[in-house]
Design a protein around this motif. Structure first.
Motif, PDB file in Angstrom:
ATOM      1  N   VAL A 175       0.858  -1.182   0.000  1.00  0.00           N
ATOM      2  CA  VAL A 175       0.000   0.000   0.000  1.00  0.00           C
ATOM      3  C   VAL A 175       0.894   1.231   0.000  1.00  0.00           C
ATOM      4  N   GLY A 176       0.637   2.137  -0.943  1.00  0.00           N
ATOM      5  CA  GLY A 176       1.385   3.380  -1.012  1.00  0.00           C
ATOM      6  C   GLY A 176       0.583   4.539  -0.461  1.00  0.00           C
ATOM      7  N   LEU A 177       1.258   5.448   0.236  1.00  0.00           N
ATOM      8  CA  LEU A 177       0.634   6.650   0.789  1.00  0.00           C
ATOM      9  C   LEU A 177       1.515   7.837   0.468  1.00  0.00           C
ATOM     10  N   ALA A 178       0.903   8.944   0.065  1.00  0.00           N
ATOM     11  CA  ALA A 178       1.686  10.144  -0.238  1.00  0.00           C
ATOM     12  C   ALA A 178       0.863  11.393   0.044  1.00  0.00           C
ATOM     13  N   SER A 179       1.493  12.368   0.677  1.00  0.00           N
ATOM     14  CA  SER A 179       0.888  13.683   0.880  1.00  0.00           C
ATOM     15  C   SER A 179       1.920  14.720   0.477  1.00  0.00           C
ATOM     16  N   GLU A 206      -0.150  -7.798   9.200  1.00  0.00           N
ATOM     17  CA  GLU A 206       0.710  -6.715   9.674  1.00  0.00           C
ATOM     18  C   GLU A 206       0.593  -5.497   8.760  1.00  0.00           C
ATOM     19  N   LEU A 207       0.414  -5.760   7.463  1.00  0.00           N
ATOM     20  CA  LEU A 207       0.246  -4.636   6.535  1.00  0.00           C
ATOM     21  C   LEU A 207      -0.986  -3.805   6.908  1.00  0.00           C
ATOM     22  N   LEU A 208      -2.103  -4.469   7.188  1.00  0.00           N
ATOM     23  CA  LEU A 208      -3.334  -3.738   7.504  1.00  0.00           C
ATOM     24  C   LEU A 208      -3.211  -2.992   8.833  1.00  0.00           C
ATOM     25  N   TYR A 209      -2.584  -3.623   9.837  1.00  0.00           N
ATOM     26  CA  TYR A 209      -2.406  -2.931  11.116  1.00  0.00           C
ATOM     27  C   TYR A 209      -1.442  -1.739  10.978  1.00  0.00           C
ATOM     28  N   MET A 212      -3.411   1.078   9.339  1.00  0.00           N
ATOM     29  CA  MET A 212      -4.267   1.767  10.309  1.00  0.00           C
ATOM     30  C   MET A 212      -3.451   2.715  11.178  1.00  0.00           C
ATOM     31  N   SER A 213      -2.277   2.270  11.591  1.00  0.00           N
ATOM     32  CA  SER A 213      -1.419   3.100  12.431  1.00  0.00           C
ATOM     33  C   SER A 213      -0.948   4.353  11.683  1.00  0.00           C
ATOM     34  N   LYS A 214      -0.550   4.180  10.417  1.00  0.00           N
ATOM     35  CA  LYS A 214      -0.071   5.329   9.629  1.00  0.00           C
ATOM     36  C   LYS A 214      -1.187   6.340   9.390  1.00  0.00           C
ATOM     37  N   ILE A 215      -2.393   5.853   9.108  1.00  0.00           N
ATOM     38  CA  ILE A 215      -3.502   6.777   8.856  1.00  0.00           C
ATOM     39  C   ILE A 215      -3.867   7.532  10.129  1.00  0.00           C
ATOM     40  N   LYS A 216      -3.821   6.851  11.264  1.00  0.00           N
ATOM     41  CA  LYS A 216      -4.077   7.535  12.539  1.00  0.00           C
ATOM     42  C   LYS A 216      -3.018   8.612  12.788  1.00  0.00           C
ATOM     43  N   GLU A 217      -1.780   8.286  12.427  1.00  0.00           N
ATOM     44  CA  GLU A 217      -0.677   9.237  12.606  1.00  0.00           C
ATOM     45  C   GLU A 217      -0.802  10.432  11.663  1.00  0.00           C
ATOM     46  N   LEU A 218      -1.072  10.163  10.389  1.00  0.00           N
ATOM     47  CA  LEU A 218      -1.130  11.233   9.388  1.00  0.00           C
ATOM     48  C   LEU A 218      -2.436  12.014   9.475  1.00  0.00           C
ATOM     49  N   LEU A 247     -11.059  -3.016  10.147  1.00  0.00           N
ATOM     50  CA  LEU A 247     -10.203  -2.013   9.512  1.00  0.00           C
ATOM     51  C   LEU A 247     -10.588  -0.638  10.053  1.00  0.00           C
ATOM     52  N   ILE A 248      -9.926  -0.226  11.122  1.00  0.00           N
ATOM     53  CA  ILE A 248     -10.243   1.010  11.842  1.00  0.00           C
ATOM     54  C   ILE A 248      -9.555   2.181  11.150  1.00  0.00           C
ATOM     55  N   LEU A 249     -10.332   2.961  10.415  1.00  0.00           N
ATOM     56  CA  LEU A 249      -9.785   4.128   9.715  1.00  0.00           C
ATOM     57  C   LEU A 249     -10.487   5.417  10.128  1.00  0.00           C
TER      58      LEU A 249
END
Length: 775
Positions: A175-179, A206-209, A212-218, A247-249
């Protein structure tokens, strides 16, 4: 924080049952952070005819469904008084709808209460909010919230671009994320030396967890992506479900919810998901293909690291053998989407659209919903509820726009006069409006006569004023250099006629739509008559455009001066006609903007009659000559590049009085010698899954099926673009030179273009006279 008033912008909305009552939840972005506003103890509603109150009461009491039926001083379009049925929960309303279905008519029962709450308060994105404030982890909750419209508020939203890579079965690879501030790729696999943006994880869980952690952070307000709603988030949700993971988003630690109705919706509390393809289409951008590779190439001038349409096989190979390359590809897709949104200001467009219509940020399309949002609260304030579909019992079709027969040929000077926003101007001038129709029919003596039985009140109406406000807002947007707002207003204004002519709209009535289109016919025919009375020839007319032939000997200045004279003449004539004959103010405005020199109108193929909606002309643009094609092969995606290139060169030569034979002969020779094989591709998108085509199987489907049979690892899906070549054995995706049917391209892509030109027989005669050409 207590009882202060704050400005904000609605990110998402939902309605929840809580302790036996309906609460509305609105997530807001404010300058103080994210707020969760709870509007408590709401009563959803639908309407029934007063004559059926006793019947409805009996049915609901028998089913133990409690409702509060009240007089509300509203009427149906036919004049009968209606009553409102209020419920304490949405479930009770749905239960009542179910048992009353087929027993009596229900009105406005399809409007969700959180939409009605905003609509009736004229809230369109921006709000003032107050209530009892409670600090939560990551956001502020406002209990007993009260909202008021704040039309001018524009939010600053944080954006995160998301893209996934997976197998054909949806098994996640990365999964890629960019801002604008950060970027990362979460990749399954053993850690490797490489770029630091890669976060290595052991498996999908682990990828999904980690995601979730990165989205909570960002903590983004908005997710963006390419087909991100119907693909990326759907796959993420399905894999989470299959793996037994919530999937907690959401900002309140709630899981993602995928709604599947007429369209897929991704619900993430406190966040919005906006798709790039849908937004481009709604902003009326046109591309031959809306693939990320094609749009990126045209908008950014950048190519993807993997460009082939059937790239799944290479993605799987990279995941197994070259994860660093896959990570780079994954991240680049995120960055390209981010760059496209930024350059084209697509988020600005979505915000502007919400501020105009009140629709959710992520809601694309929805012209009928937008019209309802804008019109229904005005109708209620005039004492009426909306009718149900087709209650008027009329079923005749409204005619389309006016298109006159063209006079085919090659012209030296042609000017075009265009009516500015013709249909909105007709609505405004002649007071075409649902409320005006029903009140006009009751008092026709002093009403305006429309078409097909339409009669419109001079006093009771809302659409003309709505059009006036939109026009004023668009002018303001132009003055303040806000192109996205201007474009959003233009789209909404142009949709008004389409909505009134759509059988899917509760306000559809063919007397409304035909009173717009037939008035347009009348206007165009009268315009033609006035121009011809001045001694000029009208050679073509289409919906709102009139094409006027001027003498060949005239120079550019004289043509332009004549265009301005005719423009002023026609506008003054309409002012006089509307004032003297109808006692109305004319808002019809024709403009002169285009002078073509030369200009060509083709005939219908195989006929001497002039073709419609097809022409080519040359204009002077910033000191340079430029060809403008309308409806011709050069602007149609179902023709090959060789046809488009040939047509452009052919008309350049025609307008410059150069030899057409040499160009045609060169193109034919190049095709036969295999020098332009790359230009012979047809391309068409799959409207359905490949296996769904049964009776009529078009060439691109045949090509896709043949390619999948030869390559079992490749799967063409709905929406995918199929590029193919015509061979001696039919359409093929992977044709080699020896298989290509070159004569097909000469006969189907070159000759049809040549034969539309005047005196094409001379070119044919030269071609047949040498090298064995035979036709």
């Amino acid at each position: 924080m207590t009882q202060a008033v704050y400005p904000g912008f609605i990110l998402s909305r939902q309605q929840v049952n809580h302790k036996g009552q309906l609460n509305l939840c609105f997530w807001l972005k404010t300058e103080q952070g994210v707020f969760r506003a709870i509007v408590e103890a709401q009563t959803p509603v639908f309407f029934i005819r007063q004559s059926e109150v006793e019947k409805v009461t009996h049915i609901l009491q028998a089913r133990k469904i409690h409702t509060d039926i009240r007089d509300v001083k509203l009427k149906h379009f036919d004049g009968e008084v209606v009553c409102a049925c209020y419920f304490t929960t949405a479930k009770r309303l749905f239960d009542a709808k179910r048992v009353l279905k087929g027993q009596c008519a229900l009105y406005e029962d399809d409007i969700r209460h959180h939409d009605r709450y905003l609509m009736e308060r004229f809230i369109k994105g921006g709000v003032w909010v107050t209530g009892n404030y409670v600090q939560k982890l990551g956001y502020v909750q406002i209990n007993d919230a009260r909202l008021k419209a704040y039309p001018d508020y524009t939010p600053q939203l944080s954006v995160l671009s998301l893209d996934i890579e997976c197998s054909g079965e949806g098994i996640l690879f990365s999964v890629g994320l960019a801002s604008s501030e950060t970027q990362c790729v979460i990749m399954i696999g053993a850690p490797q030396e490489g770029d630091e943006y890669i976060i290595w994880v052991a498996d999908e869980i682990e990828l999904l967890y980690t995601l979730m952690s990165k989205i909570k952070e960002l903590d983004p307000d908005v997710f963006i992506g390419w087909n991100v709603i119907e693909f990326d988030f759907v796959v993420l949700a399905e894999r989470a479900l299959a793996l037994g993971i919530d999937l907690i988003l959401g900002r309140d630690d709630e899981a993602i919810y995928v709604y599947r109705g007429n369209y897929v919706r991704i619900l993430i509390s406190g966040r919005v998901v906006i798709d790039g393809i849908d937004t481009l289409k709604n902003a009326t951008y046109h591309f031959e293909s809306f693939s990320l590779a094609n749009v990126s190439k045209h908008v950014l001038g950048k190519s993807k690291l993997l460009e082939q349409d059937n790239r799944l096989e290479e993605i799987i190979r990279q995941f197994n053998e070259d994860k660093l390359s896959l990570a780079a590809y994954n991240l680049q897709d995120c960055q390209l989407v981010l760059a496209i949104f930024s350059k084209l200001k697509l988020l600005d467009f979505a915000i502007a659209r919400t501020r105009l219509t009140g629709l959710e940020l992520e809601r694309m399309g929805g012209s009928v919903a937008a019209f309802t949002n804008l019109y229904l609260p005005l109708l209620h304030r005039s004492g009426y509820i909306a009718p149900n579909l087709g209650e008027h019992g009329l079923s005749f079709d409204s005619p389309g726009g006016y298109v006159m027969e063209s006079n085919p040929g090659l012209y030296r000077n042609v000017i075009v006069l265009d009516y500015k926003s013709l249909y909105p101007s007709i609505i405004r001038t002649f007071l075409v409006d649902p409320l005006a129709l029903i009140t006009g029919l009751r008092a026709p003596a002093d009403a305006i006569t429309g078409f097909n039985g339409g009669v419109f009140s001079r006093v009771h109406h809302h659409l003309p004023e709505l059009v006036a406000r939109l026009l004023h807002a668009r002018q303001e947007a132009k003055l303040t250099s806000d192109p996205m707002l201007s474009q959003a207003i233009k789209i909404i204004m142009n949709s008004l006629y389409g909505v009134l002519g759509s059988t899917g709209c509760r306000f559809y009535d063919p007397r409304l739509s035909s009173s717009i289109t037939l008035r347009g016919h009348e206007i165009m025919m009268q315009t033609k008559a006035w121009i011809e009375a001045e001694g000029y020839e009208v050679i073509y007319g289409d919906t709102d455009s009139t094409f006027v032939c001027l003498p060949e000997s005239w120079n550019v200045k004289k043509c332009n001066d004549t265009g301005l004279i005719l423009m002023n003449l026609i506008n003054e004539r309409w002012r006089e006609y509307c004032d003297v004959t109808l006692q109305l103010q004319s808002y019809l405005e024709i403009e002169f903007e285009t002078h073509y020199s030369p200009f060509f109108l083709p005939t219908i193929r195989g006929d001497k009659k002039g073709s419609k909606k097809r022409y080519v002309g040359q204009v002077l643009d910033k000191g340079h000559h430029k060809l403008v094609f309308k409806g011709m092969e050069s602007v149609r995606s179902d023709w090959t590049k060789i046809a488009r290139n040939y047509q452009e060169e052919l008309f350049e030569a025609l307008f410059r009085e150069q030899d057409l034979f040499e160009i045609t002969e060169q193109y034919i020779n190049n095709i036969r010698q295999g020098k332009v094989d790359g230009l012979l591709l047809y391309s068409k998108r799959l409207g359905r899954e490949v296996e769904m085509y049964t009776k009529n199987v078009p060439p691109h489907v045949k090509a896709a099926r043949n390619h999948m049979m030869k390559n079992p690892s490749i799967k063409y899906r709905k929406g995918q673009l199929v590029a193919y070549t015509i061979t001696f054995d039919g359409p093929r995706v992977d044709a080699v030179r020896s298989e290509i049917d070159y004569e097909h391209y000469i006969e189907k892509q070159i000759f049809p273009i040549l034969t539309m030109l005047p005196n094409y027989e001379n070119v044919f005669f030269k071609l047949t006279g040498q090298k064995g050409f035979s036709f």
